[in-house]
Write a protein that holds these residues in place. Sequence first.
Motif, PDB file in Angstrom:
ATOM      1  N   GLU A  76      42.082  41.016  40.729  1.00 41.55           N
ATOM      2  CA  GLU A  76      41.190  39.956  41.215  1.00 41.55           C
ATOM      3  C   GLU A  76      41.039  38.856  40.167  1.00 41.55           C
ATOM      4  O   GLU A  76      40.933  37.671  40.503  1.00 41.55           O
ATOM      5  N   ASP A  77      41.025  39.249  38.894  1.00 42.97           N
ATOM      6  CA  ASP A  77      40.970  38.250  37.819  1.00 42.97           C
ATOM      7  C   ASP A  77      42.259  37.446  37.783  1.00 42.97           C
ATOM      8  O   ASP A  77      42.242  36.224  37.578  1.00 42.97           O
ATOM      9  N   LEU A  78      43.377  38.134  37.974  1.00 44.28           N
ATOM     10  CA  LEU A  78      44.671  37.459  37.946  1.00 44.28           C
ATOM     11  C   LEU A  78      44.714  36.312  38.944  1.00 44.28           C
ATOM     12  O   LEU A  78      45.149  35.193  38.607  1.00 44.28           O
ATOM     13  N   VAL A  79      44.262  36.543  40.186  1.00 48.87           N
ATOM     14  CA  VAL A  79      44.352  35.493  41.205  1.00 48.87           C
ATOM     15  C   VAL A  79      43.332  34.379  40.961  1.00 48.87           C
ATOM     16  O   VAL A  79      43.503  33.262  41.453  1.00 48.87           O
ATOM     17  N   ARG A  80      42.276  34.674  40.204  1.00 50.21           N
ATOM     18  CA  ARG A  80      41.314  33.617  39.858  1.00 50.21           C
ATOM     19  C   ARG A  80      41.923  32.628  38.869  1.00 50.21           C
ATOM     20  O   ARG A  80      41.625  31.431  38.905  1.00 50.21           O
ATOM     21  N   TYR A  81      42.770  33.141  37.959  1.00 53.33           N
ATOM     22  CA  TYR A  81      43.364  32.278  36.943  1.00 53.33           C
ATOM     23  C   TYR A  81      44.696  31.672  37.378  1.00 53.33           C
ATOM     24  O   TYR A  81      45.003  30.530  37.022  1.00 53.33           O
ATOM     25  N   ILE A  82      45.479  32.450  38.104  1.00 57.37           N
ATOM     26  CA  ILE A  82      46.837  32.027  38.437  1.00 57.37           C
ATOM     27  C   ILE A  82      47.007  31.957  39.947  1.00 57.37           C
ATOM     28  O   ILE A  82      47.009  32.981  40.636  1.00 57.37           O
ATOM     29  N   GLU A  83      47.154  30.758  40.479  1.00 62.12           N
ATOM     30  CA  GLU A  83      47.293  30.569  41.915  1.00 62.12           C
ATOM     31  C   GLU A  83      48.590  31.208  42.424  1.00 62.12           C
ATOM     32  O   GLU A  83      49.653  31.104  41.795  1.00 62.12           O
ATOM     33  N   GLY A  84      48.483  31.896  43.576  1.00 66.06           N
ATOM     34  CA  GLY A  84      49.664  32.470  44.202  1.00 66.06           C
ATOM     35  C   GLY A  84      50.024  33.863  43.734  1.00 66.06           C
ATOM     36  O   GLY A  84      50.992  34.452  44.223  1.00 66.06           O
ATOM     37  N   GLU A  85      49.272  34.418  42.794  1.00 67.66           N
ATOM     38  CA  GLU A  85      49.553  35.777  42.332  1.00 67.66           C
ATOM     39  C   GLU A  85      48.964  36.799  43.298  1.00 67.66           C
ATOM     40  O   GLU A  85      48.220  36.466  44.213  1.00 67.66           O
ATOM     41  N   ASP A  86      49.266  38.078  43.055  1.00 67.79           N
ATOM     42  CA  ASP A  86      48.886  39.165  43.954  1.00 67.79           C
ATOM     43  C   ASP A  86      47.702  39.940  43.367  1.00 67.79           C
ATOM     44  O   ASP A  86      47.783  40.450  42.245  1.00 67.79           O
ATOM     45  N   SER A  87      46.629  40.053  44.116  1.00 68.59           N
ATOM     46  CA  SER A  87      45.430  40.736  43.620  1.00 68.59           C
ATOM     47  C   SER A  87      45.635  42.240  43.464  1.00 68.59           C
ATOM     48  O   SER A  87      44.837  42.918  42.821  1.00 68.59           O
ATOM     49  N   SER A  88      46.715  42.770  44.042  1.00 69.23           N
ATOM     50  CA  SER A  88      46.985  44.202  43.909  1.00 69.23           C
ATOM     51  C   SER A  88      47.923  44.497  42.733  1.00 69.23           C
ATOM     52  O   SER A  88      48.412  45.618  42.589  1.00 69.23           O
ATOM     53  N   ALA A  89      48.172  43.502  41.892  1.00 71.27           N
ATOM     54  CA  ALA A  89      49.082  43.667  40.755  1.00 71.27           C
ATOM     55  C   ALA A  89      48.580  44.761  39.811  1.00 71.27           C
ATOM     56  O   ALA A  89      47.372  44.971  39.659  1.00 71.27           O
ATOM     57  N   SER A  90      49.513  45.453  39.192  1.00 68.84           N
ATOM     58  CA  SER A  90      49.166  46.505  38.223  1.00 68.84           C
ATOM     59  C   SER A  90      48.672  45.877  36.927  1.00 68.84           C
ATOM     60  O   SER A  90      49.253  44.914  36.428  1.00 68.84           O
ATOM     61  N   MET A  91      47.588  46.436  36.377  1.00 68.79           N
ATOM     62  CA  MET A  91      47.004  45.918  35.133  1.00 68.79           C
ATOM     63  C   MET A  91      46.805  47.100  34.176  1.00 68.79           C
ATOM     64  O   MET A  91      45.842  47.867  34.303  1.00 68.79           O
ATOM     65  N   ASP A 167      41.262  25.554  30.664  1.00 66.54           N
ATOM     66  CA  ASP A 167      41.846  24.715  31.716  1.00 66.54           C
ATOM     67  C   ASP A 167      42.776  25.573  32.569  1.00 66.54           C
ATOM     68  O   ASP A 167      43.819  26.042  32.086  1.00 66.54           O
ATOM     69  N   THR A 168      42.433  25.784  33.840  1.00 63.93           N
ATOM     70  CA  THR A 168      43.226  26.678  34.687  1.00 63.93           C
ATOM     71  C   THR A 168      44.650  26.154  34.891  1.00 63.93           C
ATOM     72  O   THR A 168      45.591  26.939  35.056  1.00 63.93           O
ATOM     73  N   ALA A 169      44.833  24.840  34.873  1.00 61.26           N
ATOM     74  CA  ALA A 169      46.183  24.289  35.016  1.00 61.26           C
ATOM     75  C   ALA A 169      47.049  24.699  33.831  1.00 61.26           C
ATOM     76  O   ALA A 169      48.229  25.042  33.984  1.00 61.26           O
ATOM     77  N   ALA A 174      51.074  28.353  31.184  1.00 60.94           N
ATOM     78  CA  ALA A 174      51.317  29.382  30.175  1.00 60.94           C
ATOM     79  C   ALA A 174      51.873  30.650  30.808  1.00 60.94           C
ATOM     80  O   ALA A 174      52.767  31.303  30.252  1.00 60.94           O
ATOM     81  N   ASN A 175      51.353  30.993  31.984  1.00 63.43           N
ATOM     82  CA  ASN A 175      51.852  32.159  32.707  1.00 63.43           C
ATOM     83  C   ASN A 175      53.320  31.952  33.120  1.00 63.43           C
ATOM     84  O   ASN A 175      54.156  32.855  32.986  1.00 63.43           O
ATOM     85  N   ASP A 176      53.633  30.736  33.600  1.00 65.76           N
ATOM     86  CA  ASP A 176      55.019  30.409  33.964  1.00 65.76           C
ATOM     87  C   ASP A 176      55.918  30.496  32.733  1.00 65.76           C
ATOM     88  O   ASP A 176      57.069  30.962  32.824  1.00 65.76           O
TER      89      ASP A 176
END
Length: 311
Positions: A76-91, A167-169, A174-176
């Motif tokens: 859930e944190d992942l999708v808040r920071y990175i648009e288009g990611e999967d909230s079910s991602a393994s962390m 800055d979320t942008a 950075a994620n890319d």
Amino acid sequence: MMKRIITALLTMALIIPAFQTASASVNPTDQGIDERFGLPILVLGGNLNDAQKQEVREMLGASDPETVEEVIVTGEDLVRYIEGEDSSASMYSSAKITREESGHGLVIERVTPENITQVTDTMYANALLTAGIENATVEIASPLKVSGHSALTGIYKAYEVSGEQLDTARLEVANDELNLATDLAEEEGIDQEKVSELLAEIKQAIAEQNPATREDIEQIINEQLSNLEINLSEEDRQRLTDLFDQMRNLNINFDNVSEQLNDLSTAIQDRLSDVVNDEGFWQSVRDFFQGLIDAISNLFGGSEEETINES
């Protein structure tokens, strides 16, 4: 066969304490909590079970709850920071972030490098500088083999918890960048440190030249690829151009972190030099342990452990 295994195990028993002693000798002395920045923040991967979380606390020297602020990072944190990611991602990968005074620089340490299989210290440093994070000590660990990508989201959350607005942008870029870095290493077969060197050198050139157009960015990239004697497919050249053109459009000013980029470049050069100078020795060490693993695997029918690919 049994005689060979016993001999190898005895040899390993002599080698491992020597490594542990050397490692312990370089650990910095605990100087207490810097009250200007508050407690270090321990971010635990949300997919870890209770036993694994405790293991990570011990790995990162954060077993005492009074000395750290602990948070959990999830999809859930992942999708808040990175648009288009999967909230079910393994962390799974976790981190401890200690804020430092200006001039300290960004210090990254994978406490369990054998379990962070795709992302190196310098890849993390490159991405975090792009995200706007500097002057911090970041320690990363995992109790099982993972790619290491989710630690980036955990570090973002630590800064949010500490009250800093990122800055979320820039976080998305950075994620890319981290994804591209690991892709180049995996798919193009380029040494991981060489990939980090390429990214750092492009940023330094951008800081010096202040490119005004996408064509200027493309020229910088081609120059650095030539300087470092790296050959990329046309598709990956375009991915690099797209990435750094995004940075240009966001007006990321690398002049602000030029000193830390210089430090990062120096660290990368030192590591590349060490790899070249010590390749023969370390290859013999790798061969020894691989032979030991193969012998034990053959005896007991063991299998290799798989790496979890985190988002």
